[in-house]
Design an enzyme around this catalytic site. Structure first.
Site, PDB file in Angstrom:
ATOM      1  N   CYS A 127      -0.203   9.583  -8.171  1.00 33.67           N
ATOM      2  CA  CYS A 127      -1.516   9.422  -7.526  1.00 33.67           C
ATOM      3  C   CYS A 127      -2.446  10.554  -7.948  1.00 33.67           C
ATOM      4  CB  CYS A 127      -1.396   9.400  -6.011  1.00 33.67           C
ATOM      5  SG  CYS A 127      -3.028   9.195  -5.249  1.00 33.67           S
ATOM      6  N   LYS A 170       6.833   4.999 -10.714  1.00 32.97           N
ATOM      7  CA  LYS A 170       5.495   4.636 -11.185  1.00 32.97           C
ATOM      8  C   LYS A 170       4.825   5.862 -11.788  1.00 32.97           C
ATOM      9  CE  LYS A 170       1.068   2.582  -9.766  1.00 32.97           C
ATOM     10  NZ  LYS A 170       0.365   1.766  -8.762  1.00 32.97           N
ATOM     11  N   LEU A 221      -4.587   7.780  -0.708  1.00 34.74           N
ATOM     12  CA  LEU A 221      -3.365   7.362  -0.015  1.00 34.74           C
ATOM     13  C   LEU A 221      -3.528   7.147   1.480  1.00 34.74           C
ATOM     14  CD1 LEU A 221      -0.711   9.599  -1.827  1.00 34.74           C
ATOM     15  CD2 LEU A 221      -1.081   7.162  -2.139  1.00 34.74           C
ATOM     16  N   GLY A 237      -3.943  -5.178 -10.526  1.00 37.87           N
ATOM     17  CA  GLY A 237      -4.565  -4.298  -9.542  1.00 37.87           C
ATOM     18  C   GLY A 237      -5.997  -4.642  -9.228  1.00 37.87           C
ATOM     19  N   GLY A 260      -9.148  -1.340 -13.989  1.00 39.11           N
ATOM     20  CA  GLY A 260      -9.932  -2.496 -14.439  1.00 39.11           C
ATOM     21  C   GLY A 260      -9.741  -2.731 -15.927  1.00 39.11           C
ATOM     22  N   GLY A 279      -2.313  -2.270 -15.581  1.00 38.66           N
ATOM     23  CA  GLY A 279      -3.504  -1.549 -16.032  1.00 38.66           C
ATOM     24  C   GLY A 279      -4.499  -2.551 -16.584  1.00 38.66           C
ATOM     25  N   ASN A 289       5.891   6.391  -6.378  1.00 36.97           N
ATOM     26  CA  ASN A 289       4.647   6.764  -7.048  1.00 36.97           C
ATOM     27  C   ASN A 289       4.608   8.275  -7.257  1.00 36.97           C
ATOM     28  OD1 ASN A 289       1.996   7.199  -7.783  1.00 36.97           O
ATOM     29  ND2 ASN A 289       1.112   6.485  -5.859  1.00 36.97           N
ATOM     30  N   LYS A 314       0.834  -1.217   0.000  1.00 35.43           N
ATOM     31  CA  LYS A 314       0.000   0.000   0.000  1.00 35.43           C
ATOM     32  C   LYS A 314       0.866   1.263   0.000  1.00 35.43           C
ATOM     33  CE  LYS A 314      -3.612   2.612   0.631  1.00 35.43           C
ATOM     34  NZ  LYS A 314      -4.255   3.015  -0.620  1.00 35.43           N
TER      35      LYS A 314
END
Lengths: 305, 253
Positions: free
Chosen positions: A136, A171, A78, A271, A223, A249, A133, A50
Site C-alpha cells: 500500500c 500482493k 486503508l 480494479g 486504470g 493493473g 498486501n 477491502k
C-alpha cells in the site's frame, strides 16, 4: 456416461477452482455489498475484499481522489473497520449474497499486525485465500515498506504462513527496481502465490491553488494507464517463480484479461474499472467467450505457461 | 441507483459559467431530492457527480457549473447526444412526511451558487406536501444569478443576497436569513464556508440537513474515496450522504 461439459473459462488458483479468472481487486469492491445490490456477484471467480487491518482505520483526509489521463489516483489510506468487526459483521452479511470462497486482503504496520489479522481470518470458512498486501503506497510506517525490501517481504510471508493453512498470496508493489527479486524472496519464504501490481505512486497539483490535489500529497495511480507496466511486471514475475501469479493493473476488457493471461497470469484482478462502471466485471465475464473465439482460444487453461 | 442511457434534449447557458442540461430517460431512478447523477464523459476517466435539479418520469434536469475540463466539455455537448449515467446516487434530503421531520411544516431552504439546484426539487416536494417554504439564495453577483424566478413560481418566498451587492441584500446568505421564529427546520447546500456560517448563525435547537460535496471516485460507495469523519463514526459522502443531519456533522476548526 453423460457428456462432460467443459467450462472454457475455468481456472485454478492455488488449488482452488474458479468458474472464471475475473476477480474484483481489493479496495474497489468494498465487502461486496454495493455490487450485490446491482447484480448477482456469484458470477465472479471470486473477489478480494477491502484491505483489512488489525485495528479500525478511518484512512486519510479528503481529497483522496484525483483524475489522470486514462486513470486515477487514490490515497484512501486503508480505511476499514478492523478485522474483528469484519469477522463479526461484514463476513456474516456477505454469506447472504456471496456463496463462493472469498479472497481476504490483509494489510499491516508490523509483522505482528499481519500475523494477528491472518490468524483471525484463517478460522473463517468463507475465506479461500489470504492476499497479503505488502504494497500500500498510501500509509506511513508499513504497507509498501514491507514490499520494497526482499528480506522484509520474506519475513511477513514466513510469519503469516506459520499461522494459516489457507493459501497465502503476496500482493506486490510496482514501486521497486526489481519486482522479480521480491517475488522470489516471497516464494522462498513459502508464499503460495503472488499478485501484482498494486498502484504506481504519483501525484497531481491543482493549477488554481498550486497545491497537491490529494490531502496525502501522493497517491496510487491505477486504470488503463498502468496496464502495460503491469503486464511487463507480471511477465517478469511469472518467469522468475513457479507459484501462480494473479495479474492486475488497468484491466478493463475481456481482451485485457486474455493479454494478461498470455503473459502467464493464472487469474486476474480488475480494479479501477469497477469504479467507473459498476458492471465492469460482469461485462468482462460475459464478453470473454466471444473474445476467446475471435483469437482461437478454446479454454483459458491452454493460455497458461 | 440505476445505470442507464440518457439523451440530452437541452443544454443551455443560464448565467456566468452556469449551464442547464435536460436528459430524457428514466427519471424514476431519482427517488429523493438532493440525490445526484454520475455522468461518464468522453475521454475522461472518472464520472462527474452532478446534483439533480428536477426530475419527472421521463427526464432528469441538472444545473452545473464549469469548474474544470470535464464540465467545460459538457458545455459543448449537443442535444441528441446519449450519455451513460448512474442515476439516483446518494441518500438525498429527508422531507416532511417521512421520519423525524414529519411534524415540521415551516422549512427554510438556503442555497449558495451551484448548491442551489438540488433545493429546487426539494422545494417542489415540500410545497406539494403543504409546507410553506421560505428560500434564501446567495450569489457572488447579479451576473451569476439563476433560478430565482423558478422558486417564486413554485410559491416560495425568496430572499436573495449577493456578495457584491449587485442583487438583493449585499452580503452572504447569513445576512438575508428570515427571523428564526418563522421556520422550524432548514435544508442547505452550498460552499463549505457557507455551511459552516449557517451552522453558527441558526439557533442550535432548529434541526437542519446539510448537503456536502467532495471529490469522488465511484459515486456509489465502493472506493471510500469521499469518506469524512462524523460524530460516532464516518460516512461516505456519495452513499451515506451527500446529505448529513446537523447533529452528526463534525465541523473542522
Amino acid at each position: 456416461m453423460g457428456e462432460v461439459r467443459e467450462n472454457r473459462l475455468g481456472v485454478t488458483l492455488c488449488g482452488v477452482e474458479l468458474d472464471n479468472p475475473v476477480i474484483p481487486a481489493s479496495g474497489t469492491f468494498g465487502y461486496g455489498k454495493e455490487f450485490a445490490e446491482l447484480y448477482d456477484i456469484n458470477i465472479l471467480g471470486t473477489f478480494s475484499f477491502k484491505g483489512t487491518t488489525k485495528d479500525p482505520r478511518l484512512g486519510n483526509p479528503v481529497p483522496r481522489i484525483a483524475e489522470a489521463a486514462s486513470g486515477m489516483l487514490n490515497a484512501v489510506g486503508l480505511q476499514n473497520p478492523g478485522v474483528d468487526h469484519v469477522i463479526a459483521h461484514e463476513l456474516p452479511e456477505m454469506k447472504a449474497f456471496f456463496h463462493k470462497p472469498v479472497m481476504a486482503n490483509v494489510s499491516g504496520f508490523s509483522v505482528d499486525d499481519y500475523v494477528y489479522t491472518c490468524e483471525k481470518l484463517d478460522k473463517e470458512p468463507q475465506v479461500g485465500w489470504l492476499e497479503v498486501n505488502v504494497s500500500c503506497p498510501n500509509v506511513h510506517g508499513g504497507g509498501m515498506s514491507f514490499g520494497t525490501d526482499p528480506k522484509a517481504a520474506a519475513e511477513v510471508t514466513r510469519a503469516v504462513k506459520a499461522v494459516t493453512a489457507k493459501p497465502v498470496i503476496l500482493k506486490l508493489s510496482p514501486n521497486v527496481t526489481d519486482i522479480a527479486e521480491i517475488a522470489k524472496a516471497c516464494e522462498a519464504a513459502g508464499a503460495d502465490g503472488i499478485s501484482l501490481i498494486n498502484t504506481l505512486l504519483g501525484m497531481r497539483i491543482d493549477l488554481k491553488t498550486r497545491k497537491p490535489i490529494l490531502a496525502n500529497t501522493t497517491g496510487g495511480l491505477s486504470g488503463p494507464a498502468v496496464f502495460p507496466v503491469a503486464l511487463r511486471m507480471v511477465y517478469q514475475v511469472v518467469r522468475a517463480v513457479s507459484i501462480p501469479v494473479v495479474g492486475m493493473g488497468g484491466i478493463s476488457s475481456a481482451e485485457d484479461v486474455l493479454e494478461m493471461m498470455m503473459a502467464g497470469a493464472a487469474a486476474v484482478e480488475v480494479g479501477a474499472a469497477n469504479l467507473v462502471d459498476p458492471f465492469a466485471c460482469k461485462k468482462i465475464i460475459e464478453e470473454l467467450p466471444a473474445a476467446m473465439d475471435k483469437y482461437g482460444i478454446k479454454t483459458l487453461q491452454e493460455l497458461k505457461g | 441507483m440505476k445505470k442507464g442511457k440518457y439523451i440530452i434534449t437541452e443544454n443551455t447557458n443560464l448565467a456566468a459559467g452556469i449551464w442547464k442540461m435536460v436528459l430524457a430517460g428514466d427519471g424514476t431512478a431519482v427517488t429523493a431530492p438532493g440525490q445526484f447523477i454520475d455522468i461518464k464523459l468522453d475521454g475522461r476517466y472518472l464520472r462527474r457527480p452532478i446534483s439533480v435539479h428536477d426530475a419527472d418520469e421521463g427526464s432528469i434536469t441538472i444545473i452545473y457549473k464549469v469548474l474544470g475540463h470535464g464540465t467545460d466539455d459538457m458545455t459543448r455537448y449537443e442535444p441528441g447526444k446519449p450519455l451513460d449515467v448512474l442515476a439516483g446516487c446518494g441518500n438525498g434530503f429527508q422531507t416532511c412526511g417521512d421520519g423525524s421531520l414529519s411534524q415540521l411544516r415551516r422549512p427554510l431552504l438556503i442555497g449558495g451558487g451551484v448548491g442551489i439546484p438540488p433545493l429546487y426539487l426539494l422545494a417542489k416536494k415540500l410545497i406539494a406536501s403543504g409546507c410553506l417554504s421560505q428560500v434564501v439564495l446567495g450569489f457572488n453577483s447579479a451576473e451569476d444569478a439563476f433560478c430565482i424566478e423558478e422558486f417564486r413560481a413554485l410559491g416560495c418566498t425568496v430572499n436573495v443576497a449577493s456578495a457584491d451587492g449587485s442583487l438583493g441584500t449585499k452580503g452572504f446568505v447569513t445576512d438575508a436569513l428570515p427571523a428564526a421564529d418563522t421556520y422550524d427546520c432548514f435544508y442547505t447546500c452550498g460552499p463549505l464556508p457557507m455551511l459552516k456560517a449557517l451552522d453558527k448563525a441558526i439557533p442550535a435547537g432548529i434541526p437542519g440537513q446539510f448537503s456536502f460535496e467532495e471529490r469522488m471516485g465511484c459515486g456509489f460507495g465502493a472506493c471510500m474515496g469521499c469518506t469524512i469523519p462524523v460524530k460516532g463514526g464516518y460516512k461516505r459522502i456519495c452513499k451515506d450522504g451527500p446529505v448529513l443531519a446537523r447533529e452528526e456533522i463534525l465541523w473542522e476548526k
